[in-house]
Design an enzyme around this catalytic site. Structure first.
Site, mmCIF file in Angstrom:
data_model
loop_
_atom_site.group_PDB
_atom_site.id
_atom_site.type_symbol
_atom_site.label_atom_id
_atom_site.label_comp_id
_atom_site.label_asym_id
_atom_site.label_seq_id
_atom_site.Cartn_x
_atom_site.Cartn_y
_atom_site.Cartn_z
ATOM 1 N N HIS A 1 -15.228 -3.806 0.784
ATOM 2 C CA HIS A 1 -15.316 -3.229 -0.562
ATOM 3 C C HIS A 1 -16.750 -2.929 -0.985
ATOM 4 C CE1 HIS A 1 -14.344 -3.192 -5.022
ATOM 5 N NE2 HIS A 1 -13.339 -2.493 -4.522
ATOM 6 N N ASN B 1 0.825 -1.209 0.000
ATOM 7 C CA ASN B 1 0.000 0.000 0.000
ATOM 8 C C ASN B 1 0.856 1.255 0.000
ATOM 9 O OD1 ASN B 1 -2.211 -1.661 0.122
ATOM 10 N ND2 ASN B 1 -2.801 -1.133 2.206
ATOM 11 N N ARG C 1 -14.022 2.619 4.787
ATOM 12 C CA ARG C 1 -12.843 1.783 4.994
ATOM 13 C C ARG C 1 -11.554 2.592 4.975
ATOM 14 N NH1 ARG C 1 -11.330 -1.215 0.124
ATOM 15 N NH2 ARG C 1 -9.786 0.419 -0.097
ATOM 16 N N HIS D 1 -16.045 1.834 -14.683
ATOM 17 C CA HIS D 1 -15.869 1.160 -13.396
ATOM 18 C C HIS D 1 -17.115 0.372 -13.002
ATOM 19 C CE1 HIS D 1 -15.015 1.181 -8.898
ATOM 20 N NE2 HIS D 1 -13.886 0.731 -9.398
ATOM 21 N N ARG E 1 -5.634 0.956 -12.836
ATOM 22 C CA ARG E 1 -4.259 1.175 -12.389
ATOM 23 C C ARG E 1 -3.562 -0.113 -11.962
ATOM 24 N NH1 ARG E 1 -4.345 5.623 -8.444
ATOM 25 N NH2 ARG E 1 -4.326 6.970 -10.288
#
EC number: 2.7.4.1
Length: 692
Positions: free
Chosen positions: A600, A57, A572, A443, A413
């Protein structure tokens, strides 16, 4: 004499008080991930995994967010952030926080994880800890596996400092003596082969039944002199450079795939944004490296261990040190049905991953590919993986004569290369492949199947909050709906027409979609709760998303709080809204759930005077999702499914006191752990047991 009562004016908050900086909020999320590495609820190898996730991350954070902010600073761009901080101020705070976080990461690794692993018989041996037999084996491994792949590069006028790949492991070596040509060489760079594992397991016969490993970096360090015959290596120091990995594409490109390929090759050698070295690296060496990479001292990170933790992975043979295996459930109606189309005709089927299996989605595509009555299959693909079963099924369907249309987002990405490969596979099979809309990432998560039944065309659809990636579906929480609702299916059909054609914005019956209607409708839904609250009626909003950054929605939520609307936000990662401010946001609570599975799901709940509105969506509440992406927001109208989403996907998380963090008004996050008089509640664990 009449007394005059003056009413205190509500507090006035400036930009810094109203909003939390986006970049700093991303860092805060990663700090919450890092804390999972010391959480007693997590098994030992899962703690190690969280350390690696933190590294990955942070790599992406530097590659994208820090790199972008650095460009703003270097170009002296006057950017407008909601919180009012300048790029220089943001970079300074990032540096302070990131340095402290990385130091803590290695402290956890060295003082907790490694010692605990050693107690379990898993060791990472240093050079001085090897027996003679182990040293001999390592030397042979170096000679046979490592040395042939090494390319030592001496540094002199004929050999300038090499262009090193983003995030690659490298060594800078100090030397004494002369080479074969009689040259005095003082420095050399040795890139570590990317193809080799970073952790090498020693043979069982050399470890007395224990699981002993040696780092590749240690192997190279020990034998680096072999790469410089006749010379002496007096020092060998690991380093790793992180580069700008953001892609820049103009909207007037003629071939998006070809333009992306060109950009991807340049990503490996973008502008340097961070240098990592081992703590034993001398000052004159890291100063030399900083100069070569055009970096300042605050961009240097000296670490107490291997500089590439993200690749510290190995197949450890200790299942009891991991989470208990989980087998996702398949809904009963699908178990009983001979084919998925008959099951979908009976009722809408809600899937909650990873607690419920992703296999029904694959089953829908597989049966559609083989069913002679199916005429067409259309699907969006954002992240699917180059070796995806879904991609193979779509290719099979095209070869079987189905009209297959795939809308592939090439610009997802770090999945760009994979998606280009997917596009090639499907095109070769005969599918129609389009790349969406230039300037807008696609998306939305949609599948549409068209089937001939009794001389009529019937549509079947799947809409979801997550990617069509079977691997991610095992570790990400997401919702998906299998439906034959013809209004929804018609809307999906129209959006596919919008994506593949060049017509005007389509009007939809049920779905909300970005960049057109979603944002304005969300504003309207919040306004409706404000009106109800002002009328003295119960008003409530619950939003569960990955990120909240869009300023208009934040301001509308502030307005709702001031009107008395009770607002619960389950965010989140990034949250730019500041809760608990008197006169502004005292009716807003923000929590974040960080646990075994990556949260998610995107769910929007509005009480609406008892006639609740529940939506599942692919969109976070961010500017990019609402204005620069094609997104879909799905109304859940079935009463039973509404209740299930509310109880399992919202209320359950609001009760969590094991994996939750609460955002304070000062911008800090506080762990929400049950006290002795409270019953422990782990939302994800409850779902593992409750899904039927």
């Amino acid at each position: 004499m009449n007394s005059v009562v003056t009413q205190a004016s509500p507090p006035v908050y400036g930009q810094v008080e109203r909003y939390i900086n986006r970049e700093l909020s991303i860092l805060d999320f990663n700090l919450r991930v890092l804390e999972q590495a010391v959480d007693p609820l997590n098994p030992l190898l899962e703690k190690l995994n969280f350390l690696l996730i933190f590294s990955r991350n942070l790599d992406e954070f530097f590659e994208i967010r820090v790199a972008t902010m650095l460009e703003h600073f270097v170009q002296e761009r006057d950017i407008q952030t909601a919180d009012g901080l300048s790029p220089q101020e943001i970079l300074h705070q990032i540096s302070e926080t990131a340095h402290a976080a990385i130091e803590r990461q290695y402290q956890i690794l060295n003082e907790q994880i490694f010692p605990q692993l050693r107690e379990e018989g898993i060791s990472f041996l240093r050079r001085g800890e090897l027996t003679q037999a182990q040293s001999n084996w390592v030397k042979k491994y170096f000679q046979e596996q490592v040395a042939p792949a090494l390319t030592p590069i001496s540094l002199d006028p004929a050999h300038p400092f090499p262009r090193l790949v983003n995030k690659s492991l490298n060594f800078i070596v100090t030397l004494e003596g002369k080479d074969a040509f009689g040259r005095q060489i003082d420095l050399a760079v040795v890139p570590a082969p990317h193809s080799l594992p970073r952790v090498v397991r020693l043979p069982d016969e050399l470890t007395e039944g224990k699981e002993h490993h040696v780092m590749l970096s240690s192997i190279i360090h020990t034998h680096v002199s072999d790469s410089f015959p006749g010379m002496t290596a007096t020092g060998c120091y690991q380093f790793r450079v992180t580069r700008n990995a953001d892609l820049t594409l103009t909207e007037d490109v003629e071939d998006l795939a070809e333009a992306l390929k060109d950009e991807l090759s340049s990503r490996r050698f973008g502008r340097a944004v961070r240098l990592e070295v081992n703590k034993n690296c001398p000052t004159h060496i890291y100063e030399y490296l900083l100069k070569e990479f055009d970096l300042d001292t605050h961009q240097l990170y000296r670490v107490d261990g291997p500089v590439n933790l993200a690749r510290l992975v190995s197949d450890f043979k200790r299942p009891y040190l991991r989470y208990e295996p989980h087998t996702p459930v398949i809904p009963k109606i699908l178990k009983k049905s001979a084919n998925i189309f008959s099951a979908m005709q009976k009722q809408d089927i809600l899937l909650h991953h990873p607690f419920e299996s992703f296999s029904p989605v694959i089953r829908l595509l597989r049966e559609a590919a083989q069913d002679p009555h199916v005429l067409a299959i259309k699907q969006t693909l954002y992240r699917s993986g180059a070796n995806s079963e879904i991609v193979q099924i779509l290719a099979e369907a095209a070869r079987n004569g189905k009209e297959v249309t795939a809308v592939i987002e090439l610009r997802a990405r770090f999945d760009e290369e994979s998606n280009i490969a997917v596009a090639n596979v499907l095109q070769e099979a005969g599918a129609v492949v389009v790349y969406g809309i230039v300037g807008y990432k696609t998306h939305a998560k949609m599948i549409l199947v068209v089937r001939r039944e009794n001389q009529k065309l019937v549509r079947y659809a799947h809409l979801g909050t997550g990617n069509y990636h079977a691997g991610n579906a095992k570790i990400y929480t997401d919702y998906g709906l299998l439906t034959t609702n013809q209004d929804l299916c018609e809307d999906v059909h129209r959006i596919f027409q919008e994506l593949t054609g060049m017509g005007k914005m389509v009007k939809l019956k049920k779905l909300l979609h970005a960049p057109f209607t979603l944002h304005s409708q969300l504003m309207n839904f919040i306004e409706n709760e404000i009106v109800l609250a002002k009328a003295g009626k119960p008003a409530k909003i619950i939003i569960k998303v990955n990120a909240l950054t869009e300023v208009q929605l934040i301001n509308k939520l502030y307005e709702a709080s001031q009107a008395g609307v009770k607002i619960e936000l389950i965010i989140r990662s990034i949250c730019c809204l500041r809760p608990g401010l008197a006169g502004l946001s005292e009716n807003i609570r923000v929590r974040s759930i960080v646990g075994r599975f990556l949260e998610h799901t995107r769910v929007y709940y509005f009480y609406n005077n008892g006639d609740t509105r529940v939506y599942c969506s692919s969109a976070d509440w961010m500017e990019r999702n609402l204005f620069k992406r094609v997104e879909v927001c799905l109304p859940i109208e079935n009463t039973g499914l509404k209740k299930r989403i509310y109880q399992q996907g919202l209320e359950n998380y609001l009760m969590d006191n094991q994996q939750s963090w609460l955002l304070q008004s000062d911008g800090s996050w506080c762990r929400n752990i049950s006290t002795e008089d409270q019953k422990p509640h782990n939302a994800q664990q409850m779902l593992l047991g409750d899904i039927i």
